[in-house]
Design an enzyme around this catalytic site. Structure first.
Site, PDB file in Angstrom:
ATOM      1  N   GLY A 251       0.611  -1.313  -0.072  1.00 63.07           N
ATOM      2  CA  GLY A 251       0.001   0.099  -0.104  1.00 63.07           C
ATOM      3  C   GLY A 251       0.691   1.176  -0.001  1.00 63.07           C
ATOM      4  N   GLU A 273       5.682  -3.427   0.658  1.00 59.67           N
ATOM      5  CA  GLU A 273       5.700  -3.245  -0.669  1.00 59.67           C
ATOM      6  C   GLU A 273       4.985  -1.857  -1.052  1.00 59.67           C
ATOM      7  OE1 GLU A 273       7.543  -4.686  -3.168  1.00 59.67           O
ATOM      8  OE2 GLU A 273       6.686  -6.361  -2.811  1.00 59.67           O
ATOM      9  N   GLU A 404       3.831  10.346  -5.699  1.00 56.85           N
ATOM     10  CA  GLU A 404       3.150   9.234  -6.357  1.00 56.85           C
ATOM     11  C   GLU A 404       1.582   9.628  -6.645  1.00 56.85           C
ATOM     12  OE1 GLU A 404       2.434   5.426  -4.343  1.00 56.85           O
ATOM     13  OE2 GLU A 404       2.856   4.322  -5.943  1.00 56.85           O
TER      14      GLU A 404
END
Lengths: 494, 305
Positions: A251, A273, A404
């Site tokens: 996440g 991750e 992001e």
């Protein structure tokens, strides 16, 4: 032509006339039998939440309610962890060959039901059926098949002659590849002899619940897999539970850091991750047509909602104009619309929240002075949509080059020398993925060596395989999933 | 005349056992058969007595199949081997009977052999896409080079199946050859060939490409000699060769430097096939290929973080 214009109404007519006109080709929803409500899956049984809470899961493309799902709370987390603890002894004591056969059964049932699961995943997630059918589901089945084979070969994996499982694994997964992330978590955990409690994301709980049913069909012993649909509070309670031995999370980096703080000082083994801001580096000697296809799949696959997306295009100055022009031409031919239509390239954004975040960051991109271009496609009136978008004139200081976005938005930067490309590619707190486009092998390998990223794709992008380790450097997380390396996360190798 | 016809006992249909070559079930080109008996010397069936020509035909078929089978993805080969396990499981009763008759075992003991044989296929199905990470890897050479070693299948493997363990032993020597991507010419147990010939029927219905496995029955010495000397065979597994014959065959195999897997012990057939097989039957049939490529130099150190 009236009936044909439906799927192509979004297509602008450029010099090439936009996409070819195709008649609608929707995949049938009839292959999925959705119940009006679903429970938690604890100890082999579907059950209501202790406090009776439920939530609705929606189709991102139509905003219709697909089903109502029990919402796990702290009490349910405790119940599920206890069930997993009880199951751990007998499960880990099984000969590896027997555990393997359960996992092979699961892999086979997934293969058999893959059409149904692909449609279900597209309904709940909003991604195109082309992707769930050709990418997600085949990888899910392959992942179980691959790790099934490790269950009786752990002594050969390089972690000592008799590596032991950890115990109960708490696993929290995101909404971008719901069933694939489940497979990445559950398959190696079970192969190594652990039992699991998994929390799917609140916007995409359904495929995990169908997976629970597959566990029952496979005859998997009760409590080995427990599925807890719910929100962040359930995830926090699960990762903080004192009786879990392993925490695996995929996440956002922010939540990942929070989990890392939570498990500090415990015996829990942790793998994370997290986010990424992948650089896709195009050199002037690259096969440009191929590179354009790679750029497109790098950032527009799954609407860019991919942690390893190639969201920063670093293109050598001498070919920048040519590449960007070709890219824009290509993007005008993408079909955005009904995710169940087999011709759709770009589906829906997963949720209103995610759409708001993409919108906020792209607005910031414009405000900070980057030049915005969006593919001229018409967006459907219901659901969450965002047109494929490219920013040029981007500097490294811009938020759209640093944060992001997790959406179909590409930021284009330029460079003159390989050293500059490497410096810019590494100029991020993330380090998950990168792409290199060049015809020269030694240049590819030299650049790859300098990149601080866990996966480097040469003349390709977004390639995945169960045998190939995946994971990040720096703030993209730690640990690897996939391959022999992926077993380490679920074995006691101390 | 009576109203009712006399009740008749239905006469069962005997099976004609045949070779399995190139995906087909031919008789021996020699037209010969030999009688196969059970452990108490009662006749069971006639088996084809394969000839030198049959052996050579089988090598041709195996060579023809090698490109496709070795070129299939490791994942695909794993799926096919797992499919063999599924098919074998479905015919467990038939194999239990054949193994019981061939080896003089009780039904329960024969069934255990069949179960173990099914599990052996599953074990090797899992190895197809894992052996490369265990037997290969990146080599940290002292220079600016990418350097990677990967295992590749050696080619056509002649397999002399164990003489005693007619199914589990056979599967234990055949499955690893297939798992690596090699193709096989198998010489079945001389006295107990029937389970092997029936296994051909399982392979033919399991997505194993025709020619990837070829099964011959007959006199081991007669069939092994041309295989050991054959210039288009890359390796030979001598597990089922009696001691004196094994030495002779190994010597013949040296002529084109075949890879040779020797029998486990002097008896030639004392191997316990119920034990964990490890990877010792995979690596003999793998070649290691090492690829070098310059990495060039950017002349910068890049970011340290």
């Amino acid at each position: 032509m009236a009936e044909m214009s439906e799927t192509t109404s979004g297509a602008a007519k450029d010099a090439f006339g936009g996409p070819f006109l195709y008649a609608p080709a929707p995949e049938s929803r009839a292959v999925v039998d959705l119940a009006p409500s679903y429970g938690l899956f604890i100890d082999g049984e579907f059950t209501e939440a202790a406090d009776g809470q439920v939530f609705k899961t929606l189709s991102p493309s139509t905003e219709e309610v697909l089903s109502e799902v029990a919402r796990a709370g702290a009490e349910d987390v405790d119940r599920a962890v206890k069930a997993a603890r009880r199951a751990f002894g007998p499960w880990s004591a099984l000969p590896g060959a027997e555990r393997a056969k359960y996992l092979f059964r699961i892999a086979r049932i997934i293969q058999e039901r893959s059409r149904e699961l692909a449609v279900l995943e597209t309904l709940d997630n909003g991604k195109p059926i082309k992707e769930t059918r050709d990418s997600d589901l085949p990888l899910v089945a392959a992942h179980f098949f691959y790790y099934a084979g490790w269950a009786d070969k752990l002594a050969h994996a390089g972690f000592g002659p008799d590596p032991r499982p950890l115990g109960v694994a708490a696993q929290v997964i995101p909404w971008n590849f719901p069933l694939l992330m489940l497979a990445w978590k559950i398959a190696p955990a079970l192969a190594a002899g652990n039992t699991v409690v998994l929390k799917p994301a609140e916007t995409t709980p359904l495929s995990a619940l169908f997976f629970a049913d597959i566990c029952r069909s496979a005859g998997l012993p009760k409590g080995v897999v427990n599925i807890l649909p719910g929100y962040g509070d359930a995830g926090a309670a699960l990762t903080a539970h004192p009786d879990v031995d392993k925490v695996a999370f995929t996440g956002s980096t922010a939540v990942g850091k929070e989990i890392a703080r939570t498990v500090a000082g415990t015996r829990k083994k942790l793998t994370l991750e997290l986010g990424g801001k992948g650089a896709n580096i195009v050199f002037d000697d690259a096969p440009l047509d191929q590179a354009v296809e790679g750029i497109v799949s790098g950032i527009f696959f799954n609407q860019g909602q991919v942690c390893c997306a190639g969201s920063r295009l670093l293109v050598q100055e001498s070919v920048a104009e040519e590449v960007v022009d070709a890219l824009k031409r290509r993007l005008t031919t993408l079909r955005l619309g009904d995710p169940l239509d087999k011709n759709t390239d770009i589906g829906a954004i997963n949720s209103a929240e995610q759409l708001a975040r993409i919108t906020e960051l792209t607005d910031a991109g414009e405000a900070e002075g980057a030049e915005r271009w969006s593919a001229p496609c018409e967006l459907p009136s219901t659901g969450h949509w965002f047109a494929p978008t490219v920013f040029t004139q981007v500097t490294q200081a811009h938020r759209i080059a640093r944060e992001e976005i997790f959406g179909p938005v590409l930021s284009v930067l330029t460079f003159r020398t390989p050293a500059e490309a490497v410096a810019k590619a590494n100029n991020t707190p993330y380090g998950l993925s990168a792409g290199i486009w060049s015809e020269k092998g030694s240049r590819i390998l030299a650049v790859a060596e300098k990149l601080r990223a866990g996966v480097v794709w040469a003349n390709s992008f977004n390639k995945f395989d169960p045998t190939s380790p995946f994971g990040g450097y720096k703030e993209s997380g730690h640990g690897r999933e996939g391959g022999r390396h992926g077993l380490e996360a679920y074995l006691d190798v101390r | 005349m009576s109203d009712k016809p006399e009740p008749t006992v239905r006469l069962s249909v005997f099976k004609t056992y045949k070779l399995y070559v190139g995906g087909k079930f031919p008789r021996s080109e020699s037209g010969r058969v030999y009688e196969v008996t059970d452990s108490k010397d009662r006749p069971l069936a006639n088996a084809p007595q394969g000839s030198r020509k049959d052996a050579r035909d089988a090598v041709v078929a195996a060579r023809k199949a090698f490109g496709g089978w070795s070129g299939a993805t490791a994942y695909n080969r794993g799926q096919v081997l797992y499919r063999v396990a599924e098919m074998l499981e479905g015919r467990a009763d038939q194999f239990t009977r054949e193994v019981a008759e061939a080896e003089g075992l009780s039904r329960a003991k024969a069934a255990a052999q069949v179960s173990a044989a099914v599990d052996r296929w599953v074990w090797y199905a899992g190895w197809t896409d894992k052996i490369a990470q265990v037997a290969g890897g990146a080599n940290p050479v002292a220079g600016p080079f990418f350097n990677l070693s990967s295992p590749e299948p050696t080619g056509v493997v002649a397999v002399l199946a164990p003489q005693r363990s007619s199914l589990l032993g056979l599967v234990s020597v055949l499955a690893p050859v297939l798992a690596t991507g090699c193709t096989a010419v198998v010489v079945a147990s001389e006295d107990r060939p029937l389970p092997a010939l029936t296994l051909g029927e399982v392979l033919a219905t399991s997505d194993v490409p025709g020619g990837a496995v070829n099964i011959l029955s007959g006199r081991t010495a007669e069939l092994a000699a041309p295989l050991a000397a054959h210039q288009d065979v890359n390796a030979i597994d001598l597990t089922g060769a009696p001691a004196e014959l094994a030495v002779e065959l190994e010597r013949a195999a040296a002529d084109n430097l075949k890879r040779v897997l020797r029998p486990a012990d002097a008896e030639g057939d004392g191997e316990d096939f119920t034990a964990d097989p490890g990877i010792r039957r995979l690596t003999p049939f793998l070649e290691t290929k090492t690829v070098w490529h310059p990495t060039g130099s950017l002349g910068v150190s890049g970011s340290a973080y």
